[in-house]
Write a protein that holds these residues in place. Sequence first.
Motif, PDB file in Angstrom:
ATOM      1  N   UNK A   1     -80.919-150.261  11.701  1.00  0.00           N
ATOM      2  CA  UNK A   1     -81.931-148.618  11.375  1.00  0.00           C
ATOM      3  C   UNK A   1     -82.115-147.790  10.600  1.00  0.00           C
ATOM      4  N   UNK A   2     -82.808-146.755  11.266  1.00  0.00           N
ATOM      5  CA  UNK A   2     -83.480-146.009  10.280  1.00  0.00           C
ATOM      6  C   UNK A   2     -81.839-145.296   9.252  1.00  0.00           C
ATOM      7  N   UNK A   3     -81.962-144.786   9.107  1.00  0.00           N
ATOM      8  CA  UNK A   3     -81.046-143.992   8.422  1.00  0.00           C
ATOM      9  C   UNK A   3     -81.224-142.615   8.330  1.00  0.00           C
TER      10      UNK A   3
ATOM     11  N   UNK B   1     -87.816-144.217   5.819  1.00  0.00           N
ATOM     12  CA  UNK B   1     -87.625-145.484   6.625  1.00  0.00           C
ATOM     13  C   UNK B   1     -88.071-144.861   8.617  1.00  0.00           C
ATOM     14  N   UNK B   2     -88.142-143.527   8.845  1.00  0.00           N
ATOM     15  CA  UNK B   2     -88.165-142.446  10.176  1.00  0.00           C
ATOM     16  C   UNK B   2     -89.692-142.208   9.456  1.00  0.00           C
ATOM     17  N   UNK B   3     -90.284-142.061   8.861  1.00  0.00           N
ATOM     18  CA  UNK B   3     -91.968-141.962   8.562  1.00  0.00           C
ATOM     19  C   UNK B   3     -93.141-143.013   9.820  1.00  0.00           C
ATOM     20  N   UNK B   4     -92.260-143.688   9.853  1.00  0.00           N
ATOM     21  CA  UNK B   4     -93.902-144.966  10.804  1.00  0.00           C
ATOM     22  C   UNK B   4     -93.212-144.566  12.025  1.00  0.00           C
ATOM     23  N   UNK B   5     -91.988-144.225  12.337  1.00  0.00           N
ATOM     24  CA  UNK B   5     -91.409-144.335  13.688  1.00  0.00           C
ATOM     25  C   UNK B   5     -91.898-143.236  14.096  1.00  0.00           C
ATOM     26  N   UNK B   6     -91.877-142.023  12.898  1.00  0.00           N
ATOM     27  CA  UNK B   6     -92.045-140.767  13.742  1.00  0.00           C
ATOM     28  C   UNK B   6     -93.522-140.470  14.699  1.00  0.00           C
ATOM     29  N   UNK B   7     -94.221-142.019  13.553  1.00  0.00           N
ATOM     30  CA  UNK B   7     -95.589-141.542  13.591  1.00  0.00           C
ATOM     31  C   UNK B   7     -96.042-141.895  14.919  1.00  0.00           C
ATOM     32  N   UNK B   8     -94.970-143.622  16.109  1.00  0.00           N
ATOM     33  CA  UNK B   8     -95.428-143.567  16.745  1.00  0.00           C
ATOM     34  C   UNK B   8     -95.353-142.833  17.523  1.00  0.00           C
ATOM     35  N   UNK B   9     -94.622-141.151  17.593  1.00  0.00           N
ATOM     36  CA  UNK B   9     -95.125-140.100  18.905  1.00  0.00           C
ATOM     37  C   UNK B   9     -93.558-140.502  19.647  1.00  0.00           C
ATOM     38  N   UNK B  10     -93.506-138.840  19.820  1.00  0.00           N
ATOM     39  CA  UNK B  10     -91.883-138.805  20.545  1.00  0.00           C
ATOM     40  C   UNK B  10     -91.510-140.262  21.972  1.00  0.00           C
TER      41      UNK B  10
END
Length: 247
Positions: free
Chosen positions: A91-93, A99-108
């Motif tokens: 899980x992104x810490x 770690x969160x950058x790529x996930x945030x890029x996928x959108x809300x």
Amino acid sequence: MSNENGMAPGQVIKVLVGVVVFLVVAIWLLAKLATSGYNVDAEVMTKEAIASRLKPVGEAKASDAPPGMRTGEQVYKGICISCHGTGLAGSPKFGDTAAWGSRIAKGWDMLTQHALQGFNAMPAKGGATDLSDDEVKRAVAYMGNSAGGKFTEPPVGGAGGAAAAADPAVVGKKIYDSVCMACHAAGIAGAPKFGDKAAWAVRLKPGLDEVVKIGIKGLNAMPAKGGYTGSDAEFRSAVEYMVNNSK
């Protein structure tokens, strides 16, 4: 006078006493060794302590806020931190921008969908199935923003939030199970029994609004709101839940 082994009676008694003492000490030491590590603290064996240890995984204890009204920070600190606090199971810490950058890029929408439905090792809603959808979304926004996201948490008690928080089938049931059931399940002290159509029909003659008003103030043996300390809107949802199941 000595015995056959040349020992005086007094010496024999001393030897026998010594043997007995030795045996008692030996038995005590063996018992201590056998039970080492099993000392029982009375406090940890209370019903409350045992119940806490046996609490099912996934039951949300995010805060003392009413159901549906917890903020993203409260949900994170009560639930999500168990994995996201250290980056457990991939899980992104929390606060880790990389770690969160790529996930945030996928959108809300993608982020919240994964959080609500589960993704990889994470179960739906992080395993806390009693969280509302908006509470999960608030937690996603809180964690994402800690790592550079620009998300807006769904408002607590705002448009849609208040309605979700006062849903009789969700919040009303939860309040009934935790508070109202104590009397209404069995009809204690004259309380209309849950599911008893006749008992509820009599009380509903003045209308639901009047029943709620009476319940908020308290009546006879019933204290104000039946002892519930949440909002009037939440208490109303509990009344509606009981009424809906007694028609």
